[in-house]
Design a protein around this motif. Structure first.
Motif, PDB file in Angstrom:
ATOM      1  N   ALA A  38       0.824  -1.196   0.000  1.00  0.00           N
ATOM      2  CA  ALA A  38       0.000   0.000   0.000  1.00  0.00           C
ATOM      3  C   ALA A  38       0.860   1.248   0.000  1.00  0.00           C
ATOM      4  O   ALA A  38       1.980   1.252   0.492  1.00  0.00           O
ATOM      5  CB  ALA A  38      -0.919  -0.007   1.220  1.00  0.00           C
ATOM      6  N   SER A  39       0.367   2.306  -0.599  1.00  0.00           N
ATOM      7  CA  SER A  39       1.039   3.596  -0.592  1.00  0.00           C
ATOM      8  C   SER A  39       0.286   4.511   0.357  1.00  0.00           C
ATOM      9  O   SER A  39      -0.766   5.053   0.004  1.00  0.00           O
ATOM     10  CB  SER A  39       1.063   4.200  -2.003  1.00  0.00           C
ATOM     11  OG  SER A  39       1.760   3.357  -2.891  1.00  0.00           O
ATOM     12  N   PRO A  40       0.785   4.665   1.589  1.00  0.00           N
ATOM     13  CA  PRO A  40       0.071   5.508   2.540  1.00  0.00           C
ATOM     14  C   PRO A  40      -0.097   6.921   2.014  1.00  0.00           C
ATOM     15  O   PRO A  40       0.782   7.454   1.333  1.00  0.00           O
ATOM     16  CB  PRO A  40       0.976   5.482   3.778  1.00  0.00           C
ATOM     17  CG  PRO A  40       1.788   4.235   3.634  1.00  0.00           C
ATOM     18  CD  PRO A  40       1.999   4.077   2.152  1.00  0.00           C
ATOM     19  N   GLY A  41      -1.198   7.542   2.340  1.00  0.00           N
ATOM     20  CA  GLY A  41      -1.450   8.895   1.906  1.00  0.00           C
ATOM     21  C   GLY A  41      -2.771   9.377   2.423  1.00  0.00           C
ATOM     22  O   GLY A  41      -3.543   8.609   3.002  1.00  0.00           O
ATOM     23  N   PRO A  42      -3.051  10.646   2.268  1.00  0.00           N
ATOM     24  CA  PRO A  42      -4.305  11.193   2.784  1.00  0.00           C
ATOM     25  C   PRO A  42      -5.503  10.645   2.035  1.00  0.00           C
ATOM     26  O   PRO A  42      -5.408  10.262   0.867  1.00  0.00           O
ATOM     27  CB  PRO A  42      -4.141  12.705   2.555  1.00  0.00           C
ATOM     28  CG  PRO A  42      -3.169  12.808   1.414  1.00  0.00           C
ATOM     29  CD  PRO A  42      -2.236  11.661   1.585  1.00  0.00           C
TER      30      PRO A  42
END
Length: 455
Positions: A38-42
């Protein structure tokens, strides 16, 4: 309202073998081919990462498509009942079942991109009472943008309560932490309140099983999202009961967590039950309200714990099983009998939706709209004429609410409560609430998830 367990539909991707217990070494973890971490982000407005969209539990979907002629887009049959509200992040729908399985579903088709079977749920015959069979993941999950993980609380054989952090992109389990209630018998506790993410911790609230049997005590447990830091907890200072079970979980106001608490056993000495609690992020009690009728509420199971607190500007609205709605000052709850105002509203079960000064209340005889003015005075604006008794949400110019017993989804006019449309979706768990995200609505049912196009 026993959870029916269905066969798993054919799905893309692959899952792991069931986890035998709460330690990482006991799990077999595989990653579906063709996926990445996963690519963490808002999260964006089109996402729905937690119960009722945000930590204030507003239940409002900004920018949701305007209602036209709604229709069922797809039905996804999963391996158990979906009691928690589906969450949506980054164009993926996540649902958890009472078979302790988490699914990532394609919003266009309902097919599984991956599924992860986390543990073996508790069969009803192994519980001291209760009405969900089997008992697995009942609460609404929460997504953490800092880690890219979807968190779920699974109940498993032996009476274990385990928090899992699952990679949103791959389904790989990356966090496994025991999250047991601090007091009472673990097997007597049911975890139904939605999980809350705040300041790098996941907050898990506990109540009892249907029937209020055995030794349980309402409590909240805080587990860090990363690392092996200590688990904090708060327990209601009662000898038994005082469950925190309302499906909406905590509403967050000014960085503090607000929980509704059910009845305790005492009818003489006040024991902190039948209340609204304010807890700081370290789970220290900072404020509390109880009605002056708390002793009679406890004696007759007429407590506040059936509805999650609704934040309305600087005020908090709470109703419950008695039918009285109380408005509290958000800066000072006032203790016993300290409400700003009160009025008769309804018996309320579940989470509400809040838009400006109007609260859409989940009444057992159909949704009501209640206005709370700047002075805290409540006024019932309308009461729908249909049995739309689930937890309402708002989007696309309509109030979306489920009649879970008859398997109907109602779309109501926000100004009058008139029915604009209704759809058959299949039988849903009690207090079910739709998710409005992207271009569709999603509802958990006793056999999986249904997606609905608004036009």
């Amino acid at each position: 309202m026993a959870a029916a367990v269905a066969l798993v539909a054919a799905a893309a991707g692959c899952g792991s073998e069931p986890a035998a217990g709460p330690t990482p070494s006991e799990q077999t973890i595989t990653t579906p081919s063709g996926t990445t971490a996963a690519s963490p982000g808002p999260v964006g407005d089109a996402d729905w990462p937690t119960y009722h969209h945000d930590n204030a539990r507003t239940g409002v979907a900004p920018g949701f498509p305007t209602l036209g002629t709604a229709s069922v887009a797809w039905t996804s049959r999963l391996d158990g009942a979906v009691y928690g509200q589906p969450i949506v992040v980054g164009g993926m729908v996540y649902a958890a079942t009472e078979n302790d399985t988490v699914y990532a579903l394609d919003p266009a088709t309902g097919k599984a991109k991956w599924s992860r079977h986390l543990a073996t749920p508790v069969p009803q015959h192994d519980l001291p009472c209760g009405n969900i069979d089997p008992l697995g993941i009942t609460s609404t999950m929460v997504y953490d943008p800092a880690t890219g993980l979807v968190f779920a609380l699974a109940e498993s054989t032996g009476g274990h309560h385990t928090l899992y952090g699952v990679d949103a992109a791959t389904g790989t389990v990356r966090v496994v932490r025991a999250a047991e209630p601090p007091k009472g018998d673990p097997i007597a506790h049911q975890q139904r309140s939605a999980l809350t993410l705040l300041d790098g911790k996941v907050y898990v609230a506990y109540g009892g099983l249907a029937g209020d049997c055995a030794h349980y005590i309402g409590s909240v447990v805080a587990v860090p999202t990363v690392g092996n830091g200590p688990v904090a907890s708060y327990a209601v200072p009662t000898t038994r009961e005082a469950g925190i079970w309302a499906p909406g979980g905590a509403a967050v106001l000014d960085g503090h967590l607000l929980y509704a608490v059910g009845n305790g056993e005492s009818t003489s000495g006040y024991d902190g039950s039948d209340s609204v609690l304010e807890l700081d992020p370290q789970l220290k009690l900072t404020d509390r309200f109880s009605p002056s009728t708390w002793a009679d509420d406890n004696a007759h199971d007429l407590d506040l714990g059936s509805m999650s607190p609704a934040v309305v500007g600087t005020h908090v609205l709470i109703a419950g099983k008695r039918g009285t709605g109380y408005v509290l000052d958000g800066k000072h709850f006032g203790g016993i009998g300290g409400e700003v105002a009160k009025t008769e509203i309804c018996k309320a079960f579940g989470g509400s939706a809040v838009n400006g000064d109007t609260v859409y209340v989940p009444c057992t005889d159909g949704t009501r709209a209640v206005r709370v003015d700047s002075a805290g005075k409540p006024q019932v604006l309308w009461h729908t004429t249909v049995p739309a008794r689930g937890a309402p949400v708002l989007g696309g110019g309509a109030v979306w609410v489920v009649d879970y017993e008859d398997g109907l989804l109602y779309l109501l006019d926000p100004a009058s409560g008139a029915v604009r449309q209704k759809l058959s979706i299949g039988t849903a768990p009690h207090f079910a609430s739709p998710t409005l995200a992207g271009e569709q609505a999603y509802v958990g049912t006793l056999t999986g998830v249904v997606a609905v196009r608004p036009s």
